[in-house]
Write an enzyme that holds these catalytic residues in place. Structure first.
Site, PDB file in Angstrom:
ATOM      1  N   GLY A 107     -13.003 -30.321 -26.951  1.00  9.73           N
ATOM      2  CA  GLY A 107     -13.390 -29.264 -25.945  1.00  9.73           C
ATOM      3  C   GLY A 107     -12.360 -28.271 -25.564  1.00  9.73           C
ATOM      4  N   ASP A 108     -11.192 -28.785 -24.996  1.00 13.51           N
ATOM      5  CA  ASP A 108     -10.271 -28.199 -24.539  1.00 13.51           C
ATOM      6  C   ASP A 108      -9.643 -27.244 -25.594  1.00 13.51           C
ATOM      7  OD1 ASP A 108      -8.038 -27.660 -22.564  1.00 13.51           O
ATOM      8  OD2 ASP A 108      -6.489 -28.860 -23.855  1.00 13.51           O
TER       9      ASP A 108
END
Length: 227
Positions: A107-108
């Site tokens: 997700g980062d």
């Protein structure tokens, strides 16, 4: 080196490679390092193809995938694997068995890629673009974003569970001096949720990123009106 040896690049792509190698945006402390220049050139041609020619970018990533696997035969045979498939975890991955840290890891990258794509045009100094991108990917801003998301973007039970797992998985000691514990946990939760959706539900992930895009547009308009 292996990519150039394979003669996969067109004359135009080789020009882009040279522009990346000679870029003045490189750190003056590392500009003369051949490894750093090659790395910058490689990233430049990947960015160029990602923006201008998805099929060529797919071909290049398939070659890289075969090279990383040490599969010499596959390096010489065009693959039908799409760019979208190449940029996701293996198809057999079970998102429910992945840790919140693993989901946040994906997700980062997804969120930063999303933010970078929003600010790469129109052209500007790399340092100015970096400042703007960093301001939007820092934990403080992600915490504010999650708060607004929770108010306006209804989440399913499973999505709320992914969010909760992401928030609870990171210890308070992981936060830095600039970021409060709550902000750090909120940012971790948001990234875990984005990673979960990116792997598990592409359309739902697109819905969320579209919501975030609209929110950031409104925020930018409000900031411009205050000037």
């Amino acid at each position: 080196d292996k990519l150039v040896e394979a003669c996969l690049l067109s004359p135009k792509e080789e020009q882009v490679l040279m522009r990346g190698r000679n870029s003045k945006t490189q750190s003056r402390y590392r500009r003369n390092s051949p490894a750093y220049q090659d790395s910058t050139a490689f990233e430049t041609v990947l960015g160029y193809l990602y923006i201008t020619d998805v099929k060529r970018c797919q071909l290049l990533f398939n070659w890289i995938d075969a090279y990383l696997d040490g599969d010499d035969d596959r390096m010489n045979i065009p693959s039908s694997t799409t760019l979208d498939e190449l940029l996701r975890p293996p198809i057999m991955s079970n998102v429910n068995q992945m840790s919140p840290a693993d989901l946040a890891f994906i997700g980062d990258v997804l969120y930063e890629m999303f933010i970078r794509c929003r600010h790469v045009w129109p052209p500007r100094k790399t340092a100015d673009m970096q400042v703007q991108v960093v301001s939007l990917v820092r934990a403080e801003h992600q915490s504010e974003l999650l708060e607004k998301l929770m108010e306006s973007f209804p989440l399913s039970t499973k999505e709320l569970q992914a969010l909760s797992r992401g928030r609870n998985a990171f210890k308070a000691t992981s936060a830095n001096q600039r970021t409060s514990i709550r902000e750090f946990q909120d940012a971790s939760a948001l990234k875990s949720l984005l990673g979960y959706l990116y792997i598990n539900d592409q359309y739902r992930c697109e819905d969320m990123l579209n919501w975030i895009d609209a929110y950031l547009m409104r925020l930018q308009q409000q900031q411009e009106q205050k000037k």
